[in-house]
Scaffold this motif. Sequence first.
Motif, PDB file in Angstrom:
ATOM      1  N   VAL A  87       0.848  -1.203   0.000  1.00 45.81           N
ATOM      2  CA  VAL A  87       0.000   0.000   0.000  1.00 45.81           C
ATOM      3  C   VAL A  87       0.880   1.247   0.000  1.00 45.81           C
ATOM      4  O   VAL A  87       0.638   2.193  -0.769  1.00 45.81           O
ATOM      5  CB  VAL A  87      -0.968  -0.015   1.202  1.00 45.81           C
ATOM      6  N   PRO A  95      -7.332   4.317  -4.866  1.00 43.38           N
ATOM      7  CA  PRO A  95      -8.529   4.968  -4.321  1.00 43.38           C
ATOM      8  C   PRO A  95      -8.835   4.410  -2.927  1.00 43.38           C
ATOM      9  O   PRO A  95      -8.637   3.223  -2.683  1.00 43.38           O
ATOM     10  CB  PRO A  95      -9.644   4.558  -5.301  1.00 43.38           C
ATOM     11  N   ARG A  96      -9.286   5.295  -2.028  1.00 37.29           N
ATOM     12  CA  ARG A  96      -9.572   4.861  -0.658  1.00 37.29           C
ATOM     13  C   ARG A  96     -11.062   4.919  -0.371  1.00 37.29           C
ATOM     14  O   ARG A  96     -11.753   5.716  -0.950  1.00 37.29           O
ATOM     15  CB  ARG A  96      -8.842   5.796   0.341  1.00 37.29           C
ATOM     16  N   PRO A  97     -11.564   4.134   0.561  1.00 38.80           N
ATOM     17  CA  PRO A  97     -10.797   3.178   1.358  1.00 38.80           C
ATOM     18  C   PRO A  97     -10.329   1.983   0.528  1.00 38.80           C
ATOM     19  O   PRO A  97     -11.022   1.545  -0.393  1.00 38.80           O
ATOM     20  CB  PRO A  97     -11.799   2.732   2.426  1.00 38.80           C
ATOM     21  N   LYS A  99     -10.028  -1.669   0.285  1.00 35.01           N
ATOM     22  CA  LYS A  99     -10.617  -2.872   0.908  1.00 35.01           C
ATOM     23  C   LYS A  99     -10.002  -4.088   0.232  1.00 35.01           C
ATOM     24  O   LYS A  99     -10.390  -4.430  -0.882  1.00 35.01           O
ATOM     25  CB  LYS A  99     -12.148  -2.863   0.729  1.00 35.01           C
ATOM     26  N   VAL A 127      -9.153  -2.994   5.843  1.00 34.08           N
ATOM     27  CA  VAL A 127      -9.605  -1.742   5.241  1.00 34.08           C
ATOM     28  C   VAL A 127      -8.574  -0.682   5.619  1.00 34.08           C
ATOM     29  O   VAL A 127      -8.321  -0.450   6.806  1.00 34.08           O
ATOM     30  CB  VAL A 127     -10.987  -1.309   5.758  1.00 34.08           C
TER      31      VAL A 127
END
Lengths: 429, 429
Positions: A87, A95-97, A99, A127
Amino acid sequence: MDFQGVKGTRDFYPDVMRVRNYVVDAWRRVSLRNGFEEYDSPIFEYLDLFTIKSGQEIAEQLFHFTDRGGRHLAIRPEITPALARMVNARIGSLPRPIKWFSVPRLCRAEQPQRGRLREFFQWNIDVIGSDSVLADAECIFAAVDFLREVHLTADDVVVRIGSRPLTILALGAAGVPTDRTEAALAVLDKRPKLSDGDFRKFAAENGLTGGQVDFLCRFQDCAEVGEARELLAGQEGVAEQIDSLAELMAALGSLGAAEYCTLDLRIVRGLAYYTGVVYEIFDRGESLRAVAGGGRYDNLLEVLGGPKLGATGFGMGDVVLGILLEEKGKVRPEIQTGSLDYFVIAAEDGTFETVMRLVGQLRQRGWSADFSYGAERSTGKQLKEANRRNARTAVLVRQDGLGVKDLSTGRQEEMTVEEFLRGVKAARD
Amino acid sequence: MDFQGVKGTRDFYPDVMRVRNYVVDAWRRVSLRNGFEEYDSPIFEYLDLFTIKSGQEIAEQLFHFTDRGGRHLAIRPEITPALARMVNARIGSLPRPIKWFSVPRLCRAEQPQRGRLREFFQWNIDVIGSDSVLADAECIFAAVDFLREVHLTADDVVVRIGSRPLTILALGAAGVPTDRTEAALAVLDKRPKLSDGDFRKFAAENGLTGGQVDFLCRFQDCAEVGEARELLAGQEGVAEQIDSLAELMAALGSLGAAEYCTLDLRIVRGLAYYTGVVYEIFDRGESLRAVAGGGRYDNLLEVLGGPKLGATGFGMGDVVLGILLEEKGKVRPEIQTGSLDYFVIAAEDGTFETVMRLVGQLRQRGWSADFSYGAERSTGKQLKEANRRNARTAVLVRQDGLGVKDLSTGRQEEMTVEEFLRGVKAARD
C-alpha cells in the motif's frame, strides 16, 4: 531411505484438499461479495520487514536464511507487513478506502500443538485509509458472513469486541502510570487464560495493586457500553471512545451481525501495534484457541515508511477453524468426496475410439468426464469404477449406439452418439 | 527506511491478482473436468527430498536453510518429489491410476530474467500407476484443453512430442557406446538452442563423430513416425516404441487434440529422470522459453523408496504463459477489472441505517454489494464511486423508497424496500 514431511506441516491428499478448498473458496466468495479485492505478496521477503513491526524476538518464530547473494530473507509468518509495504508503494494512486483481502500461506517456526502448526493458511481482511468505525464494522461483518456461510451459528461461535483506547483510559483511571501502560495491557491480556487467583498473583508480580486489579476487573466485566461509561465518567476522552463503540455495535446491528457479537472488554490482544477496537472470535465452548483476531492498527503504515493512515483488519487461520468445523459436524461427507458428471464405458469391443472421442467432447464442453484405461475390462468393472468416482451419469458405448444411465435413479435411455452430443450443451451456458 | 520486495518476486496487486486467478481457476477447472483430483504439499521439506532426484547441483538453485532444531530444509523448487513421497506413503490404499493435479507456489534461487523468476506458480498434472500410453495422452490432452480454454489456438502454440527410448535406440544405431548415452542425450537436448555449426562443434567436443551427428540429425528431423521406423529398421525394440508413439498420436486424435500436437524427435528434455514419451509446449513464434514440459518418469517413485510404478506428467509455469497471453492479446480488460452486483447509495439524510441493512441483506444472499462510508457525501459522488467500482446496479435509498438503477442501460425503477428485497433471490439459486 524413508522420506517424510516435516513435523507441523501437512500433506494435502485429495480428500483433505477438498476441505481446504471448501474453506478457501468460502473465504474468497464472502470477501468478494463484501466488496474486498484480492491481493497477494511473495512467500519470502527481506527479514527486516517482519522484525520491524513486532521486534527482533519474532525472528525466533521465523524461518529465515541468507541466500547466495547475501540477502537476509524470511518466509512470511504473517502478511500484514507486506500489505503495508504494498500500500505504501502505491499510496498516491490507490482509491480509498482500500478494501483488500488475501489467503496467504504462512510459516512459523513454533512447536506444533493442537490448533497451531508450522505451516497454515490465514484469511486476511483489511480496510486501509478510513478512520471510520464503519471500516471496523465491515471487517467484523465479513467474518460473521463467512461463519454463517460455513453453517457456524451464533450458538457455535462468538465475536468478543474490546477497545484498546478505552482499556488505556481505564488504566489511567486506576492510577497506573503512563510508562506502565504497555506492561499492564500485557497483564490484562493474560486474564482470560488464568484463574482469578493466578491472575491476581501475576498482576501483583507486575506491579498492579489489589485496588487497581479490582477496578480493572470491574471495568473489564462491564456487559454493556453504558456501564463502562458510568465507571469511567469524568475521564477525558471516554465519551468519544464510548460513542465509537456504541456506533460500532449499532452498525453491526444494521448490517445483520448483532447475534454473533458481544462487548467483551477483557479482549486486549497481545500485539502492541493495535490502536483501537480489538476483537477475537471464539467457539462458545472455549475449548479452543481463538478462531480469528484483529482490530485497528493506525500506525503500521507509518512505521513502514508510509503516511499515518487509518487501518483495520483481522486474520483467521485454517487450523483452529478446521478443528471447530470438524467438531461441530460441519464438514459434510460430500465436501470430502470428488465426483464426475460423466463416466464413459466401452461396453463392447471396438468401441474404445468412440469412448475417447466422447470423453474429449464432453470435457471441451465443460463437463467433467472420465473413462477406464483398461479398454478390455468388463462393463461391470467399468460401472463399478463409475460408481467409485461418484459419476452422475454412465455412458455405455456399444457398436450400435449408447446407453445413457442416470446412476442415482438407475434409469437408462438409448440413443445414437449424434443424439447424445446434440443434447449435451456447454456446461456453463 | 525503504522496504521493497526481493528481486525476482512479484507483488500481486488486485489487477494482477485477477489475471493470476483467471489462469489458476482455468487450470483447476480443466484439471477437474479431465478427471484429476487436487493435492498439495508443504512449501518446505527436508532438503534431501529435492537433492536425491536431481543431484546435489540442484541445491544451488534451492532456497535452503537450517532451522533451530538443526533440520536441513528447503523451499520446494518443484512438486514432483513431494508427489512421489505422498503417493509412496499411501501406495497400498490409493486406487489406480492415480490422476492428481496441483498448482504449487515454487521458488528457485536463479538469476531473474525474461520468463524466469525466483517465485512462480506451476500447474502440475500427473498420472501414476499406469504404463499405458493413454496416461500420457490424457496429460497432453488436459494441456491442450487448457490452452483452448484461455483462447490460445493451434496457430499460437504447439505441443512437440519426442521419445526418450526411441532416441536412445537411435544413439545405439549411430554407434554411440551405452556408457555415453546420458552425455549424448544432453548434447542432443542443446540442438534446438544452437545454430547447425555451433551444434556440430559442441557435439564434436563431446565425442560424437560427424557421421554420428549426421545420422542423429536425420533421426531427429523425421516428420512422421513411419520415417523413424524405416531409419531404425532392424534395431531391437524399435517396433514397440514406434507403435507406442503411433498409439499416442491416435489417442490424441480421438480425444480431439491432434491440431495442437506434432511429432518432434528433437525434444529430449534435460532432466535425466525421463524414461518414455517427452514433450514441450512452445509458442509458434518460438521467441519464448517452453510454456510447459513433461513426460514419462517410471523410476522416480522407486528412487524415493517406493515401488517401481508407471508415472507421467507435466508442469506449466505461470510466467512464460503470462507473457504469451499478454502478447497474444488474450488478457481481456474485463479480466483485470473488478465489479459489483450492487452499490447502495444514501440519497437522502437519515437513510444510512437502511443502506447498511440492504448491503448486509444482499451480501447474505450471495450478491456482492458495497456502499460509501461517507454517509454525508452527495448522491452524485456516490454514483461516481458506483461506476468506478463497475457496479451493475445502483440502489438509491430515499426516505420514501428506493430507486433501483441499471447502470449499463441507465433505466431506473421505483419500489419500496420490501418490494426490492422480495425480488432479490439468493445469488446461487
